[in-house]
Enzyme design. Structure first.
Site, PDB file in Angstrom:
ATOM      1  N   GLU A   1      -3.203   4.457  -3.456  1.00 33.05           N
ATOM      2  CA  GLU A   1      -2.873   5.845  -3.800  1.00 33.05           C
ATOM      3  C   GLU A   1      -1.906   6.013  -4.979  1.00 33.05           C
ATOM      4  OE1 GLU A   1      -3.593   8.012   0.453  1.00 33.05           O
ATOM      5  OE2 GLU A   1      -1.558   7.342   0.078  1.00 33.05           O
TER       6      GLU A   1
HETATM    7  C1  ACM Z   1      -3.208   4.293   3.247  1.00 29.44           C
HETATM    8  O1  ACM Z   1      -3.449   4.923   4.279  1.00 29.44           O
HETATM    9  N1  ACM Z   1      -3.073   4.942   2.106  1.00 29.44           N
HETATM   10  C2  ACM Z   1      -3.102   2.857   3.238  1.00 29.44           C
END
Ligand code: ACM
Length: 676
Positions: free
Chosen positions: A320
């Site tokens: 992310e």
């Molecule tokens: C995650 O849930 N971004 C590893």
């Protein structure tokens, strides 16, 4: 009742004719289920004369395990037991035989197998390594029960070993700080169900939770004073090792890293100034991968972390990264151009390429989330799949080891059965060759802590994680959900003995909600609601890390056992008409006591519509039963009206759902047809 007794005995005789012992899966409340269990005829009585002896290879870890076993048995039975070891195995009630030492630093290659034989005079656990003995002890303890004769364990012969070598739980200690005792009690519970990896998500936007002596502003300015000292980490690692559990540290980068920049803004790709983040999501701050100084910094930090955690793997996060700070930074844009990096994914790859030799230099193998993967990495890295089973299968196909977390997100607050059905070798992995499949090492349940506190985190982890542990340990064909629930019910209660608070926190949280009133009345409602699922709570109000988690939704369990059992009764309505009616009457009439209670509590006002609906829905169920009892179909207009009522009652309120709606809907629909 007489009918039920007859059905039971006919069932038992049929099972015996089929060669299946009726006790299997019923009186043996084992979780995870062992690979092989042969029932014997004997029964080992457990009383004050119970003694343990070590045989074969001995080490302090085995002595500590024997002492813990005596302590647990004494606690579970209430019988005072002597702490000391019996020196003569011939005189011991339980002999722990270990062949040889295990690995100094437990790895995915550790032999965790064991045999357990219980006779009427003595029980024996035989294992190649101390970790195998530890696994056998947990099986033994689960077999101890109380019956009319007293405490004892049934005669059995068990051969057991795990299906997957990597059976873990992620605890996020960054979003909400989790003090050491939370980790210790969860390590105890993990050991009881044979999990072997605690993955600590130590750093994120909301906190840097481990002490760095080289870069002390990380924890001093990035944690509100809530972090583990290096001494505490050493103690946790030893505590885990004593229980056959590895601790894998995660230092999340290059994103999810705001807390680093409060003390070291020069590491970031944006101008700052920075503060500890109180919200969550996918945020902008990220390390600046173009600056050589950050790799010097990471070399120092990773060196410290590598020395603190003996495990062979170091988790570097990697998920992310939204790239917004990178896009806004002209110097980073120029760097991308100069190095022919087409996009931010390429820039992240560049970062991971610089990071890998640093991790290796400090003697570690790298594990990271899906996003770090690219097909020229060394084959000893582990890819942690969170986005879906496809990525897991794909990395295995390309020759890489991987573990699965997609499907095991405990913060989705799903019922245990939903997690239990997910198999690391299910879905896309089914098409793998045996060699490719062997690269899937197992999985990790994930407890992200945005919406949990030390008070209720256990109630999200347990008992679901016991069901997940069975998925990771037991043979693939152990998957009967009914059997799982029968055993989970018992194992869940036993977990309380080792300190997790998933059961004991519930009445306390209800007591707080009820104020000076008795929480029992509130239980009628709280028992039949569940928190809304997945990440729907996050859109429901503006949460921060300071928001009190003291509402009904925080106390409510991920699964309403009451509603599930009611649903089962409705499915077998023929035999359960009276029980269904009695339950519906109790719910219909609960309103009178509930409403005054809800009205006097500032925390419960939001639950009033739920109490109204509990009553209204139960009333619909009772009318449906009347139609069914009369043996005539309910008028279509009545059915339509009731379904409208149920649709409204099915909508979440106060971030919880009323779980009796689906079974009552079944009754109403059945009434419309005249039969179930
Ligand atoms: C995650 O849930 N971004 C590893």
């Amino acid at each position: 009742m007489k009918d039920l007794v007859r059905i039971f005995w006919v069932g038992c005789i049929m099972l015996m004719l089929l060669g299946v012992h009726p006790a299997q899966g019923q009186t043996y409340n084992l979780m995870p289920q062992p690979v092989q269990l042969v029932p014997g005829s004997g029964h080992l009585a457990i009383d004050g004369s119970f003694r343990v002896a070590l045989e074969g290879y001995e080490e302090p870890r085995l002595e500590a395990a024997a002492a813990r076993l005596m302590h647990r048995l004494a606690k579970q039975t209430g019988i005072p037991l002597s702490d000391g070891l019996e020196t003569d195995p011939g005189k011991a009630t339980l002999v722990l035989h270990c062949d040889h030492a295990g690995e100094q630093v437990q790895s995915i290659k550790e032999d965790e197998s064991y045999q357990l034989e219980i006779g009427s005079r003595q029980a024996r656990i035989t294992a190649p390594t101390p970790v195998g003995v530890l696994r056998g002890i947990e099986t033994f303890l689960q077999l101890v029960t109380l019956d009319a004769q007293g405490f004892g364990a049934p005669g059995v012969q068990i051969e057991d070993h795990p299906r997957f070598p990597w059976r873990g739980l992620v605890i996020d200690v960054a979003r909400h700080w989790m003090p050491e005792d939370v980790l210790k009690r969860n390590l105890n519970a993990m050991a009881t169900v044979k999990l072997n990896v605690l993955h600590l998500h130590l750093t994120d936007d909301q906190g840097f939770r481990v002490e760095s002596k080289k870069y002390p502003k990380l924890q001093e300015m990035g944690s509100d004073g809530h972090y583990y000292t290096q001494a505490q980490i050493a103690e946790l690692v030893a505590y885990a090792r004593d229980r056959g559990i590895r601790i894998v540290p995660e230092i999340e980068m290059p994103g999810h890293s705001t807390s680093w920049y409060v003390g070291y803004p020069e590491l970031s790709s944006g101008p700052g100034p920075f503060q500890i983040e109180r919200h969550w999501g996918i945020l902008d701050p990220a390390l600046d991968p173009t600056r050589p100084e950050i790799y010097t910094f990471l070399d120092g930090l990773i060196g410290e972390i590598a020395a603190l955690f003996p495990d062979e793997y170091l988790h570097v996060g990697g998920d992310e990264v939204n790239g917004k700070q990178w896009d806004r930074n002209p110097q980073i844009q120029a760097f991308k151009k100069a190095h022919a990096l087409k996009n931010n994914a390429d820039l992240q790859l560049y970062f991971e390429q610089q990071l890998l030799p640093i991790v290796q230099k400090h003697g570690k193998k790298m594990i990271g989330w899906d996003e770090i993967f690219r097909p020229d990495l060394p084959k000893d890295i582990v890819v942690h799949s969170w986005r879906g089973p496809e990525s897991l299968a794909q990395t295995a196909r390309l020759g890489y080891m991987s573990i699965l977390s997609n499907g095991y997100y405990l913060d989705f607050v799903l019922p245990p059965a939903d997690y239990y059905r997910v198999d690391p070798l299910g879905g896309a992995a089914q098409s793998l060759t045996p060699e490719q499949a062997s690269r899937i090492l197992g999985g990790e349940a994930c407890m992200w802590s945005e919406l949990v506190s030390p008070e209720n985190i256990d109630s999200r982890i347990w008992p679901s994680t016991a069901a997940i542990a069975e998925r990771f340990w037991s043979p693939q064909d152990v998957k009967d959900v009914g059997s799982m629930y029968r055993r989970l019910d018992v194992v869940s209660r036993e977990l309380d003995w080792v300190g997790v608070t998933h059961l004991s926190s519930y009445p306390l949280m209800l007591t707080r909600l009820a104020g000076v009133h008795s929480p029992e009345v509130l239980e009628t409602l709280a028992d039949v609601v569940e928190p809304i699922k997945h990440y729907n709570r996050q859109g429901a109000r503006a949460y921060t890390t300071f928001t009190p988690l003291n509402r009904l939704v925080d106390a409510a369990r991920p699964e309403s056992v009451k509603a599930r059992l009611f649903s089962e009764l409705v499915d077998q309505l023929g035999a359960n008409r009276d029980a269904v009616r009695k339950q519906l009457l109790a719910w219909r009439d609960s309103r009178e006591a509930l409403l005054p209670l809800l009205q006097q509590s500032a925390l419960l006002g939001e639950a009033q519509p739920l109490a109204e609906d509990l009553s209204v829905v139960a009333q619909a169920g009772l009318q449906a039963l009347d139609y069914l009892d009369a043996g005539k179909a309910a008028p279509p207009s009545w059915v339509k009206d009731q379904l409208m009522v149920l649709d409204l009652a099915a909508k979440p309120r106060a971030e919880v759902m009323l779980m009796i709606v689906p079974p009552v809907r079944k009754l109403v629909e059945a009434a419309g047809k005249g039969s179930l």
